[in-house]
Scaffold this active site. Sequence first.
Site, PDB file in Angstrom:
ATOM      1  N   ASP A  61       0.804  -1.229   0.000  1.00  0.00           N
ATOM      2  CA  ASP A  61       0.000   0.000   0.000  1.00  0.00           C
ATOM      3  C   ASP A  61       0.840   1.285   0.000  1.00  0.00           C
ATOM      4  OD1 ASP A  61      -2.910  -0.785   0.248  1.00  0.00           O
ATOM      5  OD2 ASP A  61      -2.096  -1.950   1.908  1.00  0.00           O
ATOM      6  N   GLU A  66       0.111   9.592   1.420  1.00  0.00           N
ATOM      7  CA  GLU A  66      -0.554  10.544   2.316  1.00  0.00           C
ATOM      8  C   GLU A  66      -0.634  10.022   3.754  1.00  0.00           C
ATOM      9  OE1 GLU A  66      -4.435  13.016   1.939  1.00  0.00           O
ATOM     10  OE2 GLU A  66      -5.068  10.964   2.264  1.00  0.00           O
ATOM     11  N   ASP A  67      -0.683   8.694   3.906  1.00  0.00           N
ATOM     12  CA  ASP A  67      -0.940   8.151   5.235  1.00  0.00           C
ATOM     13  C   ASP A  67       0.260   8.183   6.168  1.00  0.00           C
ATOM     14  OD1 ASP A  67      -3.666   7.591   4.862  1.00  0.00           O
ATOM     15  OD2 ASP A  67      -3.123   5.879   3.608  1.00  0.00           O
ATOM     16  N   ARG A  86       1.295  -1.629   7.310  1.00  0.00           N
ATOM     17  CA  ARG A  86       1.721  -0.337   6.775  1.00  0.00           C
ATOM     18  C   ARG A  86       2.588   0.442   7.767  1.00  0.00           C
ATOM     19  NH1 ARG A  86      -2.238   3.264   3.664  1.00  0.00           N
ATOM     20  NH2 ARG A  86      -0.149   3.869   3.001  1.00  0.00           N
ATOM     21  N   HIS A 164     -11.122   6.242   6.263  1.00  0.00           N
ATOM     22  CA  HIS A 164     -10.460   7.447   6.771  1.00  0.00           C
ATOM     23  C   HIS A 164     -11.420   8.639   6.696  1.00  0.00           C
ATOM     24  CE1 HIS A 164      -6.427   5.575   5.424  1.00  0.00           C
ATOM     25  NE2 HIS A 164      -6.356   5.694   6.732  1.00  0.00           N
ATOM     26  N   ILE A 245      -8.453  -0.977  -3.950  1.00  0.00           N
ATOM     27  CA  ILE A 245      -7.836  -1.197  -2.633  1.00  0.00           C
ATOM     28  C   ILE A 245      -8.062   0.042  -1.739  1.00  0.00           C
ATOM     29  CG2 ILE A 245      -6.205  -3.013  -3.238  1.00  0.00           C
ATOM     30  CD1 ILE A 245      -4.055  -0.850  -3.593  1.00  0.00           C
ATOM     31  N   CYS A 251      -5.092  10.175  -1.170  1.00  0.00           N
ATOM     32  CA  CYS A 251      -4.183   9.194  -0.583  1.00  0.00           C
ATOM     33  C   CYS A 251      -2.860   9.100  -1.325  1.00  0.00           C
ATOM     34  CB  CYS A 251      -4.795   7.795  -0.615  1.00  0.00           C
ATOM     35  SG  CYS A 251      -6.551   7.748  -0.342  1.00  0.00           S
TER      36      CYS A 251
HETATM   37  C1  CIR Z   1      -5.220   0.935   3.182  1.00  0.00           C
HETATM   38  O1  CIR Z   1      -6.163   0.221   3.536  1.00  0.00           O
HETATM   39  O2  CIR Z   1      -4.442   1.448   3.970  1.00  0.00           O
HETATM   40  C2  CIR Z   1      -5.020   1.165   1.700  1.00  0.00           C
HETATM   41  N1  CIR Z   1      -5.435   0.014   0.974  1.00  0.00           N
HETATM   42  C3  CIR Z   1      -5.783   2.401   1.255  1.00  0.00           C
HETATM   43  C4  CIR Z   1      -5.269   3.653   1.881  1.00  0.00           C
HETATM   44  C5  CIR Z   1      -6.047   4.849   1.467  1.00  0.00           C
HETATM   45  N2  CIR Z   1      -5.470   6.026   1.988  1.00  0.00           N
HETATM   46  C6  CIR Z   1      -6.161   7.115   2.324  1.00  0.00           C
HETATM   47  O3  CIR Z   1      -7.393   7.098   2.316  1.00  0.00           O
HETATM   48  N3  CIR Z   1      -5.464   8.158   2.722  1.00  0.00           N
END
Ligand code: CIR
Length: 256
Positions: A61, A66-67, A86, A164, A245, A251
């Site tokens: 991922d 962004e995360d 992650r 999120h 996903i 993101c």
């Molecule tokens: C996750 O579940 O972490 C990733 N498949 C998707 C992350 C999406 N990120 C976001 O909304 N900032």
Amino acid sequence: MFKNVIVKTPCKAVTQGITSAPELGQPDYSLALKQHAAYIEALKQCGVSVTVLPADESFPDSCFVEDVAVITPKCAIVTNPGAATRNQETKAIVPVLKQFFPEDKIEYITAPGTLEGGDVMMVGTHFYVGRSARTNEEGIKQFIAILEKHGLTGSEVPLTEVLHLKTGVNYIENNNMLVAGEFITKAEFAQYNKIVIPQSESYAANCIWVNGTVIVPCGYPTVEKAVKDAGYPVILVDTSEFRKIDGGLSCLSLRF
Ligand code: CIR
């Protein structure tokens, strides 16, 4: 206005990314790469300089950069992702942030606090933080303390329906906010001009404002029209492979 954007190239393992919607199938890797390249071109059209980080096969991922960090006008905050697979993605972002910020402007969320950048929505100098399955009370407490140290403010927004905060609500400046699902009626957002998104297009609540233009995902005509009607130039980008996903436009980048 944003000057810089950081993105991270999807890795081949993107096909194994975490998903809440397995019925959509796995992302097609080569199409994901093409869509990512088009995303970069759209950002460049908005006048930002784009730093493209190399793919990292250890983390399916990791294109959702962004995360792993929140970049504010005053400091950068390295997060502590709540998703176990992650969590270690943050390691790779630290040296990149050091190219843009001095060490005393880089802060860290630490265990037992968890926080993911997708849960943070910037509105001027205020930051709304979603309390989600990924971002916990301690993470939010640390985050707000860091903001206050740097002259900024933050507040918690509980959420239950989506991954999120920004899965369902996004600020596009000029007091305009795209809202879907549980965010339509939240008291926290009563003061904004809400652009309400129908359930059938809820994925497109995740649009991004970049220097006056709004980037909207392809295939959501109601949202596209509503954003245009609000007076914004729109660039459409296809994110079909990232949607599989649970990823959207915000993101895929850090904008600052
Ligand atoms: C996750 O579940 O972490 C990733 N498949 C998707 C992350 C999406 N990120 C976001 O909304 N900032």
